[in-house]
Design an enzyme around this catalytic site. Structure first.
Site, mmCIF file in Angstrom:
data_model
loop_
_atom_site.group_PDB
_atom_site.id
_atom_site.type_symbol
_atom_site.label_atom_id
_atom_site.label_comp_id
_atom_site.label_asym_id
_atom_site.label_seq_id
_atom_site.Cartn_x
_atom_site.Cartn_y
_atom_site.Cartn_z
ATOM 1 N N GLN A 166 0.803 -1.220 0.000
ATOM 2 C CA GLN A 166 0.000 0.000 0.000
ATOM 3 C C GLN A 166 0.833 1.265 0.000
ATOM 4 O O GLN A 166 2.036 1.244 0.259
ATOM 5 C CB GLN A 166 -0.900 0.021 1.223
ATOM 6 C CG GLN A 166 -0.134 -0.051 2.542
ATOM 7 C CD GLN A 166 -1.066 -0.018 3.743
ATOM 8 O OE1 GLN A 166 -1.129 0.976 4.439
ATOM 9 N NE2 GLN A 166 -1.794 -1.089 3.981
ATOM 10 N N HIS A 216 0.024 5.807 0.733
ATOM 11 C CA HIS A 216 -0.960 6.809 1.159
ATOM 12 C C HIS A 216 -0.749 8.081 0.349
ATOM 13 O O HIS A 216 0.372 8.392 -0.036
ATOM 14 C CB HIS A 216 -0.817 7.072 2.654
ATOM 15 C CG HIS A 216 -0.832 5.810 3.459
ATOM 16 N ND1 HIS A 216 -1.968 5.072 3.630
ATOM 17 C CD2 HIS A 216 0.158 5.127 4.084
ATOM 18 C CE1 HIS A 216 -1.678 3.998 4.351
ATOM 19 N NE2 HIS A 216 -0.401 3.998 4.632
ATOM 20 N N GLU A 226 2.853 8.342 7.976
ATOM 21 C CA GLU A 226 2.842 7.531 9.193
ATOM 22 C C GLU A 226 4.247 7.170 9.641
ATOM 23 O O GLU A 226 5.202 7.244 8.871
ATOM 24 C CB GLU A 226 1.965 6.280 9.012
ATOM 25 C CG GLU A 226 2.439 5.329 7.935
ATOM 26 C CD GLU A 226 1.399 4.240 7.593
ATOM 27 O OE1 GLU A 226 0.192 4.451 7.779
ATOM 28 O OE2 GLU A 226 1.825 3.180 7.123
ATOM 29 N N HIS A 281 4.726 0.423 0.711
ATOM 30 C CA HIS A 281 5.168 -0.399 1.837
ATOM 31 C C HIS A 281 4.202 -1.535 2.111
ATOM 32 O O HIS A 281 3.046 -1.519 1.682
ATOM 33 C CB HIS A 281 5.350 0.455 3.092
ATOM 34 C CG HIS A 281 4.131 1.232 3.492
ATOM 35 N ND1 HIS A 281 3.789 2.426 2.901
ATOM 36 C CD2 HIS A 281 3.166 0.991 4.406
ATOM 37 C CE1 HIS A 281 2.674 2.877 3.439
ATOM 38 N NE2 HIS A 281 2.254 2.025 4.358
ATOM 39 N N ARG A 314 -4.250 0.461 -2.371
ATOM 40 C CA ARG A 314 -3.620 -0.858 -2.297
ATOM 41 C C ARG A 314 -3.249 -1.378 -3.680
ATOM 42 O O ARG A 314 -3.972 -1.162 -4.651
ATOM 43 C CB ARG A 314 -4.558 -1.851 -1.620
ATOM 44 C CG ARG A 314 -4.907 -1.475 -0.188
ATOM 45 C CD ARG A 314 -5.758 -2.538 0.492
ATOM 46 N NE ARG A 314 -6.299 -2.001 1.736
ATOM 47 C CZ ARG A 314 -7.443 -1.323 1.815
ATOM 48 N NH1 ARG A 314 -8.179 -1.136 0.729
ATOM 49 N NH2 ARG A 314 -7.851 -0.833 2.962
#
Ligand SMILES: [Zn+2]
Length: 406
Positions: A103, A105, A140, A269, A288
């Site tokens: 995935q 972001h 993140e 990642h 994804r």
């Protein structure tokens, strides 16, 4: 705080239960403990005298409501001005017994545009086809509590050429040429996009050749044995998934406890196994590319991916307050640090909101109004901006999440 557990199928049945001191193994997988104010699963604050009595039936109030009732005082003026009436970060305990999806972001601009387009197209927010569930980016940071295995970012191209060539699979030559002829982000993009879109009729035989070659390379204790072993494990779990091939292009990382990885928008990642503390901007936007039964959207993923290859820096934490290691990132929404025991008490006053999560020992938290809380392992504390001066003491190891504005 009383926090909720997300029971995703990849979750561990022991890690979160052990941390919380609950019966272990749990009857169901426990993937993530959410500590914060995400509207989908907000934590609740215990409302009893002193706010500390966590008994069944104790009165609680969702943190989202507490913030909404008085956002400026609760979040502090700087956070409120920058992010509005919402907590800008979300803290999680992530416990992966099995790999998570491949995935990435979106960036802030991509999230805003993607959310607006899906709203305009009338795709319901709860639809599994939905990519953008809110309009915010989601950088993140994951900090390992146990050894933590991950795939993260594209490997330096000459090493990937070496890794693929060592397999000696003739059908890979065409793909290898895309990268060896252009060993940079353009070649990386060309190779990844052709791999992730290989038609199933071609992919099937290619994958079985590649995995057979991985078996041979693992037996000769190759320098890339871990990478090949990872592809084999993913191939067993997700047969016929192009993400298995794509995993061979990514850096294979093992974090030791206390080490962290920062994943900015666009970083490809997949978390493989381990327990970690994760902090992120308070968003749920995931694109994804495979290795999951969930919704995969390769064209949209391709729009957000960062193809700059290279090593990923492992963060060890920089000194902060006494006994504090700060995992510095450029993200304004969050800052994560780890508090180790030091003699005496130390002040942790901050202009914005704070969340403390104890992972070892017992932490005492005191504020200027004379309130004192004893926080055992697995429990967490919310500190609003209006709580004023705050001190901590005790033999605890705790994670501290705040905004990243200072
Ligand atoms: Zn992620």
């Amino acid at each position: 705080m009383r926090n909720r557990i997300r029971p995703y199928a990849w979750g561990s049945r022991t890690a979160i239960a052990d941390l919380l001191g609950e019966p272990s193994p749990a009857p169901h997988p426990q993937a993530e403990l959410w500590v914060g104010a995400h509207p989908a699963d907000p934590s609740a604050l215990l409302d009893g005298p002193g706010g500390s009595v966590d008994e069944p039936g104790a009165p609680t109030r969702p943190l989202t409501e507490v913030i909404a009732a008085d956002p400026v005082d609760t979040l502090g003026r700087p956070v409120h001005e920058r992010f509005g009436s919402r907590l800008p970060f979300l803290l999680k305990v992530l416990a992966a017994a099995e790999p998570l999806s491949l995935q990435a972001h979106p960036s802030a601009a991509q999230a805003e545009r993607g959310f607006a387009l899906e709203e305009a197209a009338g795709i319901p927010l709860t639809s599994p086809q939905r990519n953008y569930r809110d309009s915010w980016h989601k950088p993140e940071l994951i900090c390992a509590l146990t050894e933590f295995e991950a795939l993260c970012g594209f490997r330096e191209p000459s090493r990937t050429v070496h890794l693929l060539a060592a397999l000696e699979v003739p059908a890979l030559d065409h793909y290898l040429g895309l990268l060896s002829g252009q060993p940079d982000e353009h070649g990386t993009r060309a190779l990844f996009s052709s791999i992730i879109t290989i038609p199933p009729s071609t992919l099937g035989p290619l994958l079985s050749d590649v995995l057979a070659a991985c078996v041979r390379r693992v037996q000769v204790a190759d320098e890339f044995a871990t990478e090949y072993r990872t592809a084999l494990a993913l191939g067993e779990r997700y047969p016929g998934d192009p993400g298995v091939l794509a995993s061979l292009l990514l850096n294979r990382i093992t974090l030791q406890p206390g080490q962290a990885l920062y994943l900015p928008g666009g970083n490809l990642h997949a978390y493989l196994a381990g327990v970690g503390i994760e902090v992120m901007a308070n968003s749920d936007n995931v694109l994804r590319g495979g290795l999951t039964p969930k919704h995969v959207d390769v064209p949209e993923l391709m729009k957000v991916l960062d193809f700059h290859p290279g090593d990923v820096p492992i963060l060890h934490g920089d000194p902060g307050l006494p006994g504090e290691r700060v995992y510095r990132t450029p993200t304004p929404e969050f800052r994560l640090s780890r508090l180790e025991p030091v003699p005496g008490r130390r002040e942790i006053t901050h202009a914005g909101p704070q969340v403390l999560l104890v992972v070892e020992g017992e932490l005492q938290v005191a504020d200027e109004r004379g309130r004192i809380l004893t926080v055992p392992r697995g429990r967490s504390v919310w500190i609003g901006a209006h709580d004023g001066l705050v001190w901590v003491a005790g033999d605890a190891v705790a994670y501290r999440a705040t905004d990243g504005l200072d």
